[in-house]
Design a protein around this motif. Structure first.
Motif, mmCIF file in Angstrom:
data_model
loop_
_atom_site.group_PDB
_atom_site.id
_atom_site.type_symbol
_atom_site.label_atom_id
_atom_site.label_comp_id
_atom_site.label_asym_id
_atom_site.label_seq_id
_atom_site.Cartn_x
_atom_site.Cartn_y
_atom_site.Cartn_z
ATOM 1 N N ASP A 73 4.112 0.822 3.791
ATOM 2 C CA ASP A 73 2.818 0.722 3.110
ATOM 3 C C ASP A 73 2.970 0.814 1.594
ATOM 4 O OD1 ASP A 73 3.647 3.345 3.296
ATOM 5 O OD2 ASP A 73 1.706 4.170 3.872
ATOM 6 N N HIS A 74 4.182 0.615 1.096
ATOM 7 C CA HIS A 74 4.462 0.665 -0.344
ATOM 8 C C HIS A 74 4.629 -0.727 -0.960
ATOM 9 C CE1 HIS A 74 5.343 5.050 -0.420
ATOM 10 N NE2 HIS A 74 5.805 4.830 0.799
ATOM 11 N N THR A 75 5.254 -1.629 -0.203
ATOM 12 C CA THR A 75 5.606 -2.944 -0.737
ATOM 13 C C THR A 75 4.359 -3.773 -1.058
ATOM 14 O OG1 THR A 75 7.666 -2.947 0.545
ATOM 15 C CG2 THR A 75 6.890 -5.063 -0.283
ATOM 16 N N HIS A 76 4.344 -4.364 -2.252
ATOM 17 C CA HIS A 76 3.232 -5.212 -2.664
ATOM 18 C C HIS A 76 3.702 -6.121 -3.797
ATOM 19 C CE1 HIS A 76 3.255 -1.872 -5.522
ATOM 20 N NE2 HIS A 76 2.604 -2.657 -6.367
ATOM 21 N N LYS A 77 2.880 -7.088 -4.146
ATOM 22 C CA LYS A 77 3.212 -7.990 -5.245
ATOM 23 C C LYS A 77 2.574 -7.480 -6.535
ATOM 24 C CE LYS A 77 3.932 -12.242 -2.630
ATOM 25 N NZ LYS A 77 3.517 -13.660 -2.436
ATOM 26 N N ASN A 78 3.360 -7.500 -7.610
ATOM 27 C CA ASN A 78 2.817 -7.089 -8.907
ATOM 28 C C ASN A 78 2.072 -8.267 -9.557
ATOM 29 O OD1 ASN A 78 4.796 -8.794 -9.946
ATOM 30 N ND2 ASN A 78 6.139 -7.131 -10.590
ATOM 31 N N LYS A 79 1.637 -8.077 -10.779
ATOM 32 C CA LYS A 79 0.838 -9.107 -11.451
ATOM 33 C C LYS A 79 1.611 -10.405 -11.656
ATOM 34 C CE LYS A 79 -2.152 -5.829 -13.900
ATOM 35 N NZ LYS A 79 -2.602 -5.329 -15.226
ATOM 36 N N LYS A 80 2.935 -10.320 -11.646
ATOM 37 C CA LYS A 80 3.765 -11.517 -11.814
ATOM 38 C C LYS A 80 4.098 -12.173 -10.480
ATOM 39 C CE LYS A 80 5.957 -9.865 -16.092
ATOM 40 N NZ LYS A 80 7.249 -9.546 -16.752
ATOM 41 N N GLY A 81 3.567 -11.606 -9.389
ATOM 42 C CA GLY A 81 3.815 -12.180 -8.067
ATOM 43 C C GLY A 81 5.131 -11.762 -7.444
ATOM 44 N N LYS A 82 5.777 -10.779 -8.055
ATOM 45 C CA LYS A 82 7.055 -10.301 -7.530
ATOM 46 C C LYS A 82 6.836 -9.102 -6.627
ATOM 47 C CE LYS A 82 11.541 -8.467 -9.020
ATOM 48 N NZ LYS A 82 12.378 -8.047 -10.189
ATOM 49 N N LYS A 83 7.544 -9.082 -5.486
ATOM 50 C CA LYS A 83 7.420 -7.953 -4.566
ATOM 51 C C LYS A 83 8.087 -6.718 -5.158
ATOM 52 C CE LYS A 83 6.709 -9.871 0.021
ATOM 53 N NZ LYS A 83 7.180 -9.877 1.428
ATOM 54 N N VAL A 84 7.364 -5.600 -5.121
ATOM 55 C CA VAL A 84 7.906 -4.340 -5.638
ATOM 56 C C VAL A 84 7.659 -3.228 -4.634
ATOM 57 C CG1 VAL A 84 7.634 -4.962 -8.058
ATOM 58 C CG2 VAL A 84 5.753 -3.830 -6.873
ATOM 59 N N ASN A 85 8.531 -2.233 -4.673
ATOM 60 C CA ASN A 85 8.382 -1.031 -3.851
ATOM 61 C C ASN A 85 8.942 0.119 -4.677
ATOM 62 O OD1 ASN A 85 8.895 1.140 -1.997
ATOM 63 N ND2 ASN A 85 8.735 -0.315 -0.310
ATOM 64 N N HIS A 86 8.063 0.885 -5.305
ATOM 65 C CA HIS A 86 8.497 1.939 -6.222
ATOM 66 C C HIS A 86 9.247 3.056 -5.497
ATOM 67 C CE1 HIS A 86 6.360 0.123 -9.537
ATOM 68 N NE2 HIS A 86 5.246 0.089 -8.835
ATOM 69 N N THR A 87 8.895 3.291 -4.238
ATOM 70 C CA THR A 87 9.578 4.338 -3.474
ATOM 71 C C THR A 87 11.013 3.929 -3.168
ATOM 72 O OG1 THR A 87 7.529 5.141 -2.506
ATOM 73 C CG2 THR A 87 9.550 5.681 -1.344
ATOM 74 N N TYR A 88 11.213 2.668 -2.705
ATOM 75 C CA TYR A 88 12.568 2.181 -2.447
ATOM 76 C C TYR A 88 13.404 2.220 -3.725
ATOM 77 C CZ TYR A 88 11.531 0.349 2.253
ATOM 78 O OH TYR A 88 11.212 0.211 3.578
ATOM 79 N N GLN A 121 0.140 8.049 -8.326
ATOM 80 C CA GLN A 121 -1.012 8.484 -7.551
ATOM 81 C C GLN A 121 -1.006 7.752 -6.207
ATOM 82 O OE1 GLN A 121 -3.338 10.875 -8.393
ATOM 83 N NE2 GLN A 121 -1.987 11.280 -10.137
ATOM 84 N N THR A 122 -1.637 8.348 -5.182
ATOM 85 C CA THR A 122 -1.545 7.831 -3.818
ATOM 86 C C THR A 122 -1.828 6.340 -3.719
ATOM 87 O OG1 THR A 122 -2.200 9.975 -2.927
ATOM 88 C CG2 THR A 122 -2.397 8.086 -1.458
ATOM 89 N N LYS A 123 -2.982 5.889 -4.199
ATOM 90 C CA LYS A 123 -3.354 4.484 -4.033
ATOM 91 C C LYS A 123 -2.448 3.538 -4.800
ATOM 92 C CE LYS A 123 -8.222 4.803 -2.701
ATOM 93 N NZ LYS A 123 -9.606 4.376 -2.996
ATOM 94 N N GLU A 124 -1.806 4.033 -5.855
ATOM 95 C CA GLU A 124 -0.882 3.211 -6.630
ATOM 96 C C GLU A 124 0.506 3.205 -6.004
ATOM 97 O OE1 GLU A 124 -0.996 4.893 -10.499
ATOM 98 O OE2 GLU A 124 -3.016 4.178 -10.949
ATOM 99 N N ASP A 125 0.743 4.130 -5.096
ATOM 100 C CA ASP A 125 2.045 4.249 -4.441
ATOM 101 C C ASP A 125 2.036 3.592 -3.067
ATOM 102 O OD1 ASP A 125 4.783 5.596 -4.213
ATOM 103 O OD2 ASP A 125 3.746 6.385 -2.437
ATOM 104 N N HIS A 126 0.992 3.856 -2.277
ATOM 105 C CA HIS A 126 0.879 3.252 -0.945
ATOM 106 C C HIS A 126 -0.574 3.273 -0.503
ATOM 107 C CE1 HIS A 126 1.327 7.606 -0.160
ATOM 108 N NE2 HIS A 126 0.615 7.395 0.945
ATOM 109 N N ASN A 127 -0.971 2.281 0.266
ATOM 110 C CA ASN A 127 -2.342 2.223 0.767
ATOM 111 C C ASN A 127 -2.432 1.310 1.982
ATOM 112 O OD1 ASN A 127 -3.000 -0.575 -0.222
ATOM 113 N ND2 ASN A 127 -2.667 0.404 -2.229
ATOM 114 N N TYR A 128 -3.558 1.387 2.654
ATOM 115 C CA TYR A 128 -3.758 0.628 3.897
ATOM 116 C C TYR A 128 -3.727 -0.883 3.660
ATOM 117 C CZ TYR A 128 -6.124 -1.242 8.050
ATOM 118 O OH TYR A 128 -6.452 -1.976 9.176
#
Length: 255
Positions: A73-88, A121-128
């Protein structure tokens, strides 16, 4: 490389579970479970290498093949469209520090698992929302390869093994504000039963996947403890009572 980047380590972790932590939802699911557990695993061949034909594992004796995938629930695309996972990213940095310190060399046969905290913060780190999208994207990608799997192993049953590293979620009875997300605040909510979530199940429903093993070892909560760590679903015999959750009301138990 992280410990769970290796499909064999994921399966080894799963095979160590107690029976009470497993829910095969019908008799056929029990048979699939038994052919993976105990000594029966030696009857499988590892085809997870880059030069091997997919999927990741298969058994000639059981005529079953299995593809292993990781979601979170961490992986997402940033504003540049690149997949990021801050926890990994944090965990990779921690592993590098361990290697640079020489500790790993001192225990050559040891197994090192890092547990990173992004500090966000929680929602910036992982969310549904990220959780659902990640699940849909990963499974859709693997579903698109099924014709190739069947070509390599004609007539075999196909198992999708999902290693789900997400946290526990709840659906609040009301929309939750940032002010509500303060440690100690009490909210009225019901637990997210992931394996009955219609948005998730619809992705794989009607596909040529025969069984879904959904392994969620990190979902922890006093209420959620009633649920198993792994569910085995027969996709030809899915539960009727699928649940539609309201996305904006979904909250993680990790605040």
């Amino acid at each position: 490389m992280g410990h769970f980047d290796n499909e064999n380590n994921i399966i080894e972790y799963f095979r160590c579970l107690d029976d009470k932590d497993l829910w095969p939802l019908n008799t056929d699911c029990v048979e699939i479970l038994e052919c993976i557990r105990e000594d029966n695993w030696r009857k499988w061949k590892d085809s997870s290498g880059k030069s091997d034909l997919p999927p990741d594992f298969y058994s000639e004796e059981y005529s079953v093949m299995m593809d292993v995938m990781r979601i979170d629930d961490h992986t997402h695309k940033n504003k540049k469209g690149k997949k990021v996972n801050h926890t990994y990213a944090k965990e990779s940095m921690m592993m590098k520090e361990l290697k640079d310190s020489g500790w790993i060399d001192l225990i050559p046969k040891g197994k090192f698992i890092t547990n990173g905290d992004s500090g966000l913060q929680t929602k910036e780190d992982h969310n549904y929302t990220w959780y659902k999208k990640n699940f849909i994207d990963v499974l859709s990608k693997h579903i698109s390869k099924i014709d190739n799997y069947k070509k390599n192993h004609p007539g075999y049953k196909l198992v999708f093994f999902v290693f789900d590293e997400s946290s526990t979620y709840f659906e609040s009875l009301n929309v939750v504000s940032e002010k509500d997300m303060v440690v100690g605040n009490k909210l009225s909510a019901k637990p997210h039963i992931h394996f009955l979530d219609k948005s998730f199940i619809d992705v794989i429903k009607g596909s040529e996947v025969d069984y879904l093993i959904w392994f969620t070892p990190f979902k922890k909560d006093e209420i959620y403890s009633e649920f198993p760590k792994a569910v085995i679903l027969d996709l030809s015999d899915l539960p009727d009572a699928l649940i539609e959750y309201t996305e904006i009301r979904m909250i993680s138990n990790e605040v």
